[in-house]
Structures are given as C-alpha cells and as structure tokens.
Scaffold this motif. Sequence first.
Motif, PDB file in Angstrom:
ATOM      1  N   ASN A 211       0.807  -1.220   0.000  1.00 33.81           N
ATOM      2  CA  ASN A 211       0.000   0.000   0.000  1.00 33.81           C
ATOM      3  C   ASN A 211       0.838   1.268   0.000  1.00 33.81           C
ATOM      4  O   ASN A 211       0.415   2.293  -0.535  1.00 33.81           O
ATOM      5  N   VAL A 212       2.032   1.224   0.596  1.00 30.53           N
ATOM      6  CA  VAL A 212       2.941   2.372   0.501  1.00 30.53           C
ATOM      7  C   VAL A 212       3.393   2.549  -0.951  1.00 30.53           C
ATOM      8  O   VAL A 212       3.433   3.671  -1.479  1.00 30.53           O
ATOM      9  N   GLU A 216       0.070   6.669  -4.090  1.00 34.75           N
ATOM     10  CA  GLU A 216      -0.334   7.765  -4.978  1.00 34.75           C
ATOM     11  C   GLU A 216      -1.371   7.307  -6.007  1.00 34.75           C
ATOM     12  O   GLU A 216      -2.356   8.008  -6.264  1.00 34.75           O
ATOM     13  N   THR A 217      -1.159   6.145  -6.602  1.00 35.23           N
ATOM     14  CA  THR A 217      -2.117   5.669  -7.607  1.00 35.23           C
ATOM     15  C   THR A 217      -3.436   5.273  -6.953  1.00 35.23           C
ATOM     16  O   THR A 217      -4.507   5.470  -7.540  1.00 35.23           O
ATOM     17  N   ASP A 218      -3.398   4.703  -5.757  1.00 36.05           N
ATOM     18  CA  ASP A 218      -4.639   4.378  -5.044  1.00 36.05           C
ATOM     19  C   ASP A 218      -5.418   5.648  -4.712  1.00 36.05           C
ATOM     20  O   ASP A 218      -6.645   5.694  -4.815  1.00 36.05           O
ATOM     21  N   LYS A 219      -4.687   6.686  -4.310  1.00 31.15           N
ATOM     22  CA  LYS A 219      -5.344   7.961  -3.972  1.00 31.15           C
ATOM     23  C   LYS A 219      -6.061   8.520  -5.196  1.00 31.15           C
ATOM     24  O   LYS A 219      -7.211   8.977  -5.108  1.00 31.15           O
ATOM     25  N   ILE A 230      -3.589   7.489   6.253  1.00 33.95           N
ATOM     26  CA  ILE A 230      -2.678   7.967   7.304  1.00 33.95           C
ATOM     27  C   ILE A 230      -1.361   8.506   6.756  1.00 33.95           C
ATOM     28  O   ILE A 230      -0.602   9.137   7.484  1.00 33.95           O
ATOM     29  N   GLY A 231      -1.062   8.255   5.479  1.00 34.82           N
ATOM     30  CA  GLY A 231       0.125   8.827   4.863  1.00 34.82           C
ATOM     31  C   GLY A 231       1.385   7.990   5.028  1.00 34.82           C
ATOM     32  O   GLY A 231       1.390   6.952   5.699  1.00 34.82           O
ATOM     33  N   TYR A 232       2.468   8.471   4.423  1.00 32.25           N
ATOM     34  CA  TYR A 232       3.731   7.732   4.407  1.00 32.25           C
ATOM     35  C   TYR A 232       4.323   7.545   5.804  1.00 32.25           C
ATOM     36  O   TYR A 232       4.717   6.439   6.190  1.00 32.25           O
ATOM     37  N   ALA A 234       3.100   7.674   8.936  1.00 30.95           N
ATOM     38  CA  ALA A 234       2.378   6.788   9.846  1.00 30.95           C
ATOM     39  C   ALA A 234       2.401   5.345   9.348  1.00 30.95           C
ATOM     40  O   ALA A 234       2.459   4.404  10.148  1.00 30.95           O
ATOM     41  N   SER A 235       2.373   5.147   8.034  1.00 26.36           N
ATOM     42  CA  SER A 235       2.442   3.783   7.488  1.00 26.36           C
ATOM     43  C   SER A 235       3.797   3.155   7.794  1.00 26.36           C
ATOM     44  O   SER A 235       3.889   1.968   8.126  1.00 26.36           O
ATOM     45  N   ARG A 236       4.844   3.953   7.700  1.00 21.38           N
ATOM     46  CA  ARG A 236       6.184   3.451   8.025  1.00 21.38           C
ATOM     47  C   ARG A 236       6.296   3.155   9.516  1.00 21.38           C
ATOM     48  O   ARG A 236       6.934   2.176   9.918  1.00 21.38           O
ATOM     49  N   ALA A 237       5.663   3.991  10.342  1.00 19.42           N
ATOM     50  CA  ALA A 237       5.645   3.720  11.781  1.00 19.42           C
ATOM     51  C   ALA A 237       4.881   2.426  12.076  1.00 19.42           C
ATOM     52  O   ALA A 237       5.278   1.646  12.953  1.00 19.42           O
ATOM     53  N   GLU A 238       3.801   2.192  11.330  1.00 23.41           N
ATOM     54  CA  GLU A 238       3.049   0.940  11.477  1.00 23.41           C
ATOM     55  C   GLU A 238       3.943  -0.252  11.158  1.00 23.41           C
ATOM     56  O   GLU A 238       3.950  -1.257  11.888  1.00 23.41           O
ATOM     57  N   PHE A 239       4.708  -0.154  10.079  1.00 23.13           N
ATOM     58  CA  PHE A 239       5.597  -1.245   9.669  1.00 23.13           C
ATOM     59  C   PHE A 239       6.606  -1.553  10.771  1.00 23.13           C
ATOM     60  O   PHE A 239       6.802  -2.720  11.149  1.00 23.13           O
TER      61      PHE A 239
END
Length: 313
Positions: A211-212, A216-219, A230-232, A234-239
């Motif tokens: 999803n990361v 952009e294409t999903d958006k 949640i953006g880049y 927060a997604s990286r923090a999730e990972f």
Amino acid sequence: MNDTATEVSRTKAWLMAARPHTLPAAAAPIFVGVGLAVHEGLFAPLPALAAFVGAALIQIGTNFANDYYDAVKGVDTDERKGFTRVTQSGLIAAEEVKRAMYGTFLLAIVVGAYLVYVGGLPILIIGLASVVSGIAYAGGPFPLGSNGLGDLFVFVFFGVVAVMGTFYVQAAAVLAAPLALGIPAGTVTLQAFLASLPVAAISTNILVVNNVRDLETDKKAGKKTLAVLIGYSASRAEFVGMLALSYLVPIYFWTSSEFGLPVLLPLLTGPYAVMVARTLLTKTSGEALNPALEQTGKLLAIHSALFALGMVM
C-alpha cells in the motif's frame, strides 16, 4: 488488451493471478500452529495438512478477487507500480478470473468440510467468515481494502485466526469428539493467541509495503487504503511497530518457564528485517518496493519456521 497480453503465456498469466509469492502468508500460520501443537503434545498431521490446503486456497481466492474487483472498479490502471494484474492488463478475461475466484473458494469450502468434521461448529463459522471476508476484501458494497480495513483484515484472518485455527483443529482431533457444537477444553488457549501475533504482524507488513508503493495511484483511483488515509510517515511507523511486535513475542515466550532458549531463533532474522525496513523507510518506487514486498514474504516464512522450530525444541 495491451502489449503485455501478447507476451505472456496462458499458464504464466494464471500464475501471475494466483500470486505464488504471497503463499508464505498461508504457510506461516501453519508452521506456528503445528510448532505449538507439537510442543503441547497435540500434533495431528491430517488436520494440519488440511488447514494448510484450505489456507492456501483462501489466499489464492483472495488474490483472484483483488485482481478482478480492482480492475472492474477502475482501481488498477496502467500507472500502477506493482506486479502486473491479469484482469486490468487484458491477460485473462474478467469473467474467467471471477469464475476462478468462486471456484477456488468452493474448493476451500470442500476442504473445510473435513475440518468442520474435526473441529465442529466453530470451524464452520471461522471458515465461512474467512471466505466471505476474502471476497469482501476487494468486492461487495463496502470493500475492506478500499476503506482502510485491509490491514485489520489481514492481521485477524491471516494471522490470529489462521494460527489459532491450525492449533484448534489439531487439538480438537486429539482432545474432542468430531462435530463439536461448542469449543472443547484445551483447544483455544492464550499461548495460541500470543503465538499468532508475529504471523499477524509480518503478514500485515506485506500489505503495508504494497500500500505504501501504491499510495499515490490508489489515492487517484479513490481507493482509501490505510496508507492513503494515514500517509507515508504513519504507514512506516506501522511497519516498524509490527516488526517490533514480531520480535517481542518470542522474547516473551522465552521468559516463560515452558520454553527454552531455542524459542529465540526468530531473532536471527533481525538483520534481514532491518534491511527490508530501511528500504520501506526511504523508498516509494515500485523498483525498490516490489523486491521489498517479496522480501517481507520471505521474512514471514523464515521467522515463522524458526519460531515453530524453537517451540518444538
């Protein structure tokens, strides 16, 4: 039909649709569920094998569903950075992919019939919920993956439910009579839940990388994955948080009196996990994140196999 469709054989196209690189997500919970069952003296080979076949079929069916529904809804376009989708690219007709999806889920239900015999009503409920959720991930009026719930779906069904279900059918085969209506004693345990968390966490991270990469294409397509919401950062923090969970659980097991030092074997994968994390934390291109996606799948398989081996030893 685009140029890709003229360059790929029929067999290869179906392999692309099935996405065999995602199958570690089906095998990993079986490793851990079997490892815990062996440790508890509850190993039952035939239910364990049936659990793996059923899990693999649900994984493949979900892949077909994702390929089909994302294409017909216009989510997949030529701008997508990820692996080729067979429906969107014209490699396989949409109706054929749809039939394959339903046929694969039907086979999963057939395999599940044996598991229902072993595990009773709880397995029937879990199995049907897994199939329905696999379709609802990308299809239906409220697709989970397009409304920020994909990560939760993967965590629950490909992690917690898959590991606990694998342990459950083995324990039920040993401890209970067939076709139980309730939950037999000793088949659902806190240890099974805790053991499921690393699988759930790394399985979710496979989706996070995906999803990361596609954020952009999903958006643009209106697909509201959790990464889009949640953006880049927060997604990286999730990972990173999911990785931390996957390594804290073996340490917790080691602190208990029931498991010895070998249960820490998953920690050997730490350097590999750091390498994958570094890529996700610094890159967004498909050229970087497509390999990272496959590497996260390998991390899931190796971490789970070592965790299972550690519990057995």
